[in-house]
Structures are given as C-alpha cells and as structure tokens.
Design a protein around this motif. Structure first.
Motif, short mmCIF file in Angstrom:
data_model
loop_
_atom_site.label_atom_id
_atom_site.label_comp_id
_atom_site.label_asym_id
_atom_site.label_seq_id
_atom_site.Cartn_x
_atom_site.Cartn_y
_atom_site.Cartn_z
N ARG A 5 5.85 -2.94 4.49
CA ARG A 5 6.78 -1.87 4.15
C ARG A 5 6.41 -1.39 2.74
N THR A 60 8.76 6.12 2.57
CA THR A 60 8.53 4.72 2.91
C THR A 60 7.87 4.64 4.27
N HIS A 106 6.87 -4.69 -1.56
CA HIS A 106 8.03 -5.54 -1.81
C HIS A 106 7.63 -6.79 -2.59
#
Length: 302
Positions: free
Chosen positions: A177, A188, A264
């Motif tokens: 992601r 995204t 992330h």
C-alpha cells in the motif's frame, strides 16, 4: 603515442567473471587494436563509485560491468561535476543501456567506438540520491532478485535461476500500500509492484524493455494492478510478449519530472538497475536531464 584511457572493471560482472584470467589481456588487446591504451583496474563492485570518482577527470573513463555498475559509475561522474565522458564496456549479464546506445557486445568494436569519440547526452534518474540509468522497482521484482541470488548461491546459473525465483515470488506476491505524490496530487495504490523508468518504457510487441528516448527528462511510473498469483503471472507474460493492456493491468500511469512514494514501513526494499538495497521512506524520485555524457553509436539523422 596512443591515448591512455582509465578503465575500471567490476570483477563480479557476469561477462567479466566468465572471462576469468582472459579478462585483462582481452581488454588490453581490444584497446591496442583501436590505438588506445587501457589503464586497467579490476575493482570489487562495492568500490566502483569511489574508483570512478578518483579516476574521472575531463576526458573519457571506461567502466565495465552490468547496468548496476554503470548506474553507480554514472552517479559518481555526475556528482563529480559531469565533465568526464563515460565509455561503457558491456561486461554484465544483460547490458540493457549499452544495447540502447548501440554499443556492440564485442570489445574490439567497443574500443573502436571509444576511439571514434561519438557521444550523446542522456538523463540520469535518482531515488533518495542513488543514481539509476534504467529503472527502479518496489515489490515482487526486488523479491525475485533476492531469491534468484539464493538459487545462484546453490550453483544455478543466473539465467536459469530466474525461473524458480519468479515462481516462488509470484506464488507469494505481497501487495504494498503506497501513497504517491505526483503532479501536485496524492493517490494511494495497492500494488504488487511499482516500476519507475528513467524515460518512457515501451510496452508494444517486440519493444518491451526498450525506450524511445533517453533524454526526454521524464520518469515513467507504472503500478501493476492487484490480483491473484495466476493473474500476476498472466500480466507478466503479456508484458513480456508485448501485449500489456495498460488500462487493465496498471493502477497508475504517469510521466513526471519528480515524485514521492510513501510506504507504511520505515524502510523498503527497492531494486535499482537490478541491484537490491533498502531505503528509508519516503522514496524521492528525480531526474537530471542530459546530465551524463556517454560514448555511443551516432543517432541516425532526422
């Protein structure tokens, strides 16, 4: 009096390693036939950038190895002011950039090209300061490279190790992601692979892996759509065959001068011209238009 050329060769480059004890005499003989003298130094891959920085002046510096080696050398030359001209000795496994510059695989012909002195100026791309001449990617390709190296350590040749490595990675493909900041907007994407090309890569039949130009001053951004391992394998096969469906297979496509990728994790693995390293997030991609001068076959008149 023959012209002397600083010549630095990565000792672990694919073709260089295969030549073994014949490497040095082969290079020296090729240069002598072209009326040149190779000031030859066989260098460990990790020391290429430092060796190029030390050897490069305002003339030609020849560097032998694969695309990862050439990317390191290019970065060192540009960081040193970009006054030196890079001559590529295609001594890696695939030598993509050399092929796109019309540089022959035969070292005698390469030396003749260096003696001729025809040059081009091409773009140099970077991610977090690390230079690349071809492309960089996040996702299943870095994973495949690492698994391929494990297979090579067990004795498989590089070309053969690609098959079990690809099967292993596609069967366990992870989806990343990623937040992309480009052209003043954010989006995204959830993707098994983000691919960034130094200039635009062609997806048409017979042209996959090639670029129409090396000096457009743009980065091409491709994010592969999410899917099952079978679908990812089918996308990979279609792309190799030049039948990729960009509208269906890619979640994001763009051509930009600079952009950021935020993961992330604090850091993320990335393959840069086929060499895997880990970089801190965010990844900042930029391009330096026509920053590098290279020896190349002259372009046909337009």
């Amino acid at each position: 009096m023959t012209k002397s050329i600083p010549t630095l060769v990565n000792s672990s480059g694919g073709a260089a390693a295969r030549l073994g004890d014949k490497l040095a005499p082969t290079i020296k003989a090729a240069f002598e036939q072209a009326g040149l003298t190779a000031e030859l130094h066989i260098v460990a891959g990790a020391k290429i950038a430092d060796a190029v920085s030390e050897a490069a002046g305002e003339g030609v510096v020849a560097v032998g190895g694969g695309d990862g080696t050439i990317g390191c050398a290019a970065g060192a030359i540009v960081d040193g002011g970009g006054k030196a001209t890079l001559a590529i000795l295609p001594l890696g496994t695939r030598n993509h950039l050399a092929g796109e510059l019309g540089i022959p695989g035969d070292l005698t012909k390469v030396a003749a090209l260096i003696a001729d002195g025809a040059t081009r100026r091409i773009d140099l791309a970077r991610v977090n300061g690390h230079a690349f001449v071809n492309n960089a990617s996040v996702g299943f390709y870095p994973d495949m490279v690492e698994h391929r190296e494990e297979m090579q350590a067990r004795g498989l040749p590089k070309w053969l190790a690609n098959f079990p490595a690809a099967g292993h990675v596609l069967g366990r493909a992870r989806h990343h992601r990623l937040r992309l900041r480009l052209d003043g907007s954010e989006q995204t994407v959830r993707t098994p692979m983000l691919f960034v090309g130094n200039n635009r890569y062609v997806l048409e039949l017979g042209q996959v892996g090639k670029r129409q130009a090396l000096d457009d001053g743009k980065l091409s951004v491709y994010a592969v759509e999410s899917g099952t391992p079978v679908r990812l394998a089918w996308i990979a096969l279609r792309t190799i065959l030049g039948r990729a469906d960009t509208a269906r297979d890619f979640a994001a496509l763009a051509e930009v001068k600079a952009f950021e990728v935020e993961a992330h994790q604090r850091s993320i693995r990335i393959a840069i011209d086929g060499e895997v390293i880990r970089l801190r997030s965010p990844l900042r991609f930029t391009v330096q238009p026509k920053a590098l001068t290279v020896i190349a076959t002259p372009l046909p008149p337009t």
